[in-house]
Design a protein around this motif. Structure first.
Motif, PDB file in Angstrom:
ATOM      1  N   LYS A 115       5.377   6.967  -4.151  1.00  0.00           N
ATOM      2  CA  LYS A 115       6.167   8.142  -2.692  1.00  0.00           C
ATOM      3  C   LYS A 115       7.662   7.644  -3.230  1.00  0.00           C
ATOM      4  O   LYS A 115       8.473   5.907  -3.298  1.00  0.00           O
ATOM      5  CB  LYS A 115       5.734   8.050  -1.707  1.00  0.00           C
ATOM      6  CG  LYS A 115       6.551   8.577  -0.051  1.00  0.00           C
ATOM      7  CD  LYS A 115       6.076   8.372   0.856  1.00  0.00           C
ATOM      8  CE  LYS A 115       6.944   8.603   1.668  1.00  0.00           C
ATOM      9  NZ  LYS A 115       6.156   8.214   3.197  1.00  0.00           N
TER      10      LYS A 115
ATOM     11  N   GLU B 189      -9.765   4.481   3.268  1.00  0.00           N
ATOM     12  CA  GLU B 189      -8.278   3.731   3.765  1.00  0.00           C
ATOM     13  C   GLU B 189      -8.527   3.382   5.164  1.00  0.00           C
ATOM     14  O   GLU B 189      -8.232   2.286   5.898  1.00  0.00           O
ATOM     15  CB  GLU B 189      -6.794   5.329   3.628  1.00  0.00           C
ATOM     16  CG  GLU B 189      -5.468   5.253   4.342  1.00  0.00           C
ATOM     17  CD  GLU B 189      -5.151   6.060   4.066  1.00  0.00           C
ATOM     18  OE1 GLU B 189      -3.525   5.571   4.461  1.00  0.00           O
ATOM     19  OE2 GLU B 189      -5.434   7.314   3.362  1.00  0.00           O
TER      20      GLU B 189
ATOM     21  N   PHE C 247      -6.058   2.319  -5.576  1.00  0.00           N
ATOM     22  CA  PHE C 247      -4.855   2.320  -4.111  1.00  0.00           C
ATOM     23  C   PHE C 247      -4.862   0.824  -4.000  1.00  0.00           C
ATOM     24  O   PHE C 247      -5.605  -0.387  -3.923  1.00  0.00           O
ATOM     25  CB  PHE C 247      -5.895   2.549  -3.045  1.00  0.00           C
ATOM     26  CG  PHE C 247      -6.138   4.041  -2.283  1.00  0.00           C
ATOM     27  CD1 PHE C 247      -5.519   4.937  -1.836  1.00  0.00           C
ATOM     28  CD2 PHE C 247      -6.756   4.807  -3.951  1.00  0.00           C
ATOM     29  CE1 PHE C 247      -4.929   5.760  -2.177  1.00  0.00           C
ATOM     30  CE2 PHE C 247      -7.124   6.159  -3.623  1.00  0.00           C
ATOM     31  CZ  PHE C 247      -6.331   7.123  -3.073  1.00  0.00           C
TER      32      PHE C 247
ATOM     33  N   SER D  75       7.345   2.886  -2.036  1.00  0.00           N
ATOM     34  CA  SER D  75       6.388   2.192  -2.754  1.00  0.00           C
ATOM     35  C   SER D  75       6.517   1.799  -4.289  1.00  0.00           C
ATOM     36  O   SER D  75       7.653   2.658  -4.546  1.00  0.00           O
ATOM     37  CB  SER D  75       4.947   3.322  -2.624  1.00  0.00           C
ATOM     38  OG  SER D  75       4.908   3.347  -0.826  1.00  0.00           O
TER      39      SER D  75
ATOM     40  N   VAL E 264      -0.391  -0.992   4.762  1.00  0.00           N
ATOM     41  CA  VAL E 264      -0.587   0.571   4.482  1.00  0.00           C
ATOM     42  C   VAL E 264      -1.425   0.371   3.238  1.00  0.00           C
ATOM     43  O   VAL E 264      -1.672  -0.509   2.302  1.00  0.00           O
ATOM     44  CB  VAL E 264       1.466   0.863   3.604  1.00  0.00           C
ATOM     45  CG1 VAL E 264       1.941   1.078   5.469  1.00  0.00           C
ATOM     46  CG2 VAL E 264       1.632   0.786   2.661  1.00  0.00           C
TER      47      VAL E 264
ATOM     48  N   LYS F  50      -1.635   2.326  -0.429  1.00  0.00           N
ATOM     49  CA  LYS F  50      -1.746   3.661  -0.846  1.00  0.00           C
ATOM     50  C   LYS F  50      -1.971   3.972  -2.549  1.00  0.00           C
ATOM     51  O   LYS F  50      -1.937   2.630  -3.525  1.00  0.00           O
ATOM     52  CB  LYS F  50       0.411   2.910  -1.269  1.00  0.00           C
ATOM     53  CG  LYS F  50       1.109   2.946   0.307  1.00  0.00           C
ATOM     54  CD  LYS F  50       1.229   4.570   1.250  1.00  0.00           C
ATOM     55  CE  LYS F  50       1.632   4.824   2.202  1.00  0.00           C
ATOM     56  NZ  LYS F  50       2.186   5.730   2.951  1.00  0.00           N
TER      57      LYS F  50
END
Length: 448
Positions: free
Chosen positions: A349, A133, A42, A357, A328, A330
């Protein structure tokens, strides 16, 4: 002193419920599907800087390390999740033993960043990473917004010190975090004692208008303060008539009076008048401190005024109009199976509307021009080009679940000062503009 180990009262016993419910429901579904243990990467980044800003400032990294360390589900939390039927029994059993055992890399605290910069990279199983997250974004979005505002204000202030005094304008724990971020961004002191206790930030403070109003005469208030705190104190001179108050202040404290504070009116005009009056009274070394809803623009407008220090509250702790950085978190790469040897594949995405992204496990480096000034933020996957090998930005923060990169707050503060100085001169312009460095992407068509 490692304040994170002291269990101070501004801490919380666990950060595990500083999360959104869907992190846990995703976990439950992934455990059932057999995908929870897939190795995953991530990244935290922002697609754009706040409108008009030239650079961002990474702040909150130290607090993220504390939050990851304290991310534990105790019995009352598990009971809460069970009673609300938020997740099933198998997931509760898994959460009871949760410890983050992965790796975290990131931009060191105080560093500057730009759109697309992978300011934090979290690696481990999908299950252990996805739970972090919300708390990571909560910390980084808040602290980096405050640090960016502080950096702009400290740049506008030049060599004049800045006092953080926004505790009464935000949540009581956010105030402590804000003071920490402001210190990284260039503020010299804070009025918030919890911030001083928790992080060792120098604290200051003398009196408010209430103290003057308590006494029958302004002279009595000044005398009481000087008797208690000494002639080097700062006297507040705008409760009634500024000129009369300055006269009384010097009469009571003598020409060794430390400072006077002005908290209202036309600060530019009043500062000039007060400076002239102080000099005429022989208090040539008495400093002038100004407060009153200052932001970076107001500070810049006072550059030619005889001001010695600024106190900033509301505008600082609200990010001077930009209270978040829109960072963010991700998923950018994941393994094809739960096999530890399974290769990572880039994922991203696909979306319209500016929310796209870029997949792949990324590195970042800052390219310099012939004069040693930064000219581009280079973000890529795969091998790092030889010419950028010694300019890489990410450092290892957590290895195998163990924090390996704690550092004194002053190191982050000094790092920010050096990083900002290494940017083109236009970085410190307060006029609206694009990011001062372009972000260049390389090797992103293949691999992770």
């Amino acid at each position: 002193m490692n304040a994170a180990d002291l269990g101070l009262p501004v801490d919380v016993p666990s950060t595990a419920l500083f999360t959104d419910q869907y992190e846990l429901t995703m976990l439950q579904a992934a455990l059932r599907a057999g995908t929870a243990e897939r190795r995953s990467v991530f990244e935290v980044f922002t697609r754009r800087l706040p409108n008009g800003r030239r650079y961002g400032v990474v702040a909150g990294t130290g607090r993220v390390l504390d939050a990851v360390t304290n991310f534990r589900f105790d019995a009352p939390m598990l009971d809460f999740l069970r009673e609300r039927e938020i997740v099933d029994a198998a997931t509760l059993d898994w959460l009871a033993d949760y410890r983050f055992r992965g790796d975290i890399w990131g931009y060191p605290e105080g560093e500057v960043y730009f759109p697309g910069s992978p300011v934090l990279r979290v690696e481990g199983s999908f299950a252990e990473c996805v739970l972090l997250e919300t708390v990571i974004l909560s910390i980084l979005n808040h602290d980096s917004a405050i640090a960016a505002a502080a950096s702009r204000m400290s740049s506008a202030a030049g060599d004049r010190p800045l006092i953080e005094m926004g505790a009464r304008r935000t949540h009581e724990l956010a105030a402590v975090a804000a003071a920490r971020a402001a210190y990284i961004g260039g503020f010299a002191t804070t009025s918030d004692l919890a911030a001083g206790f928790r992080y060792g930030i120098p604290t200051v403070g003398t009196s408010a208008h209430a103290f003057t109003l308590l006494h029958d005469h302004e002279r009595d208030a000044f005398r009481a303060q000087v008797d208690a705190l000494g002639a080097g104190t700062t006297l507040l001179v705008d409760t009634y008539d500024v000129a009369e108050a300055v006269r009384l202040a010097v009469e009571v404290a003598g020409t060794d009076l430390g400072a006077v504070r002005i908290d209202s009116g036309d600060l530019l005009l009043v500062a000039h008048r007060v400076r002239r009056q102080l000099d005429e009274l022989g208090a040539v070394k008495t400093r002038i401190v100004v407060t009153s809803d200052l932001d970076e623009y107001a500070i810049a407008s006072l550059a030619a005024a005889p001001v010695d220090a600024y106190g900033v509250g509301t505008q600082l702790v609200t990010g001077s109009g930009h209270p978040t950085c829109s960072m963010v978190y991700k998923l950018v790469a994941r393994a094809e199976s739960a096999d530890p040897a399974a290769p990572l594949v880039p994922v991203a995405k696909k979306s319209s509307g500016g929310k796209t992204s870029i997949g792949g496990r990324k590195w970042a480096a800052r390219r310099l021009d012939a004069s040693g000034i930064a000219e581009a933020e280079v973000v890529g996957t795969g091998a790092v080009p030889d010419e950028l090998a010694d300019r890489q930005l990410l450092v290892e923060l957590v290895k195998g679940g163990e924090v390996i990169a704690r550092e004194p707050l002053d190191m982050a503060r000094d790092r920010h000062s050096a990083a900002r100085a290494n940017l083109p001169l236009s970085a410190t312009q307060l006029s609206r503009g694009e990011p001062v460095l372009p972000t260049e992407y390389v090797h992103l068509g293949s691999g992770s």
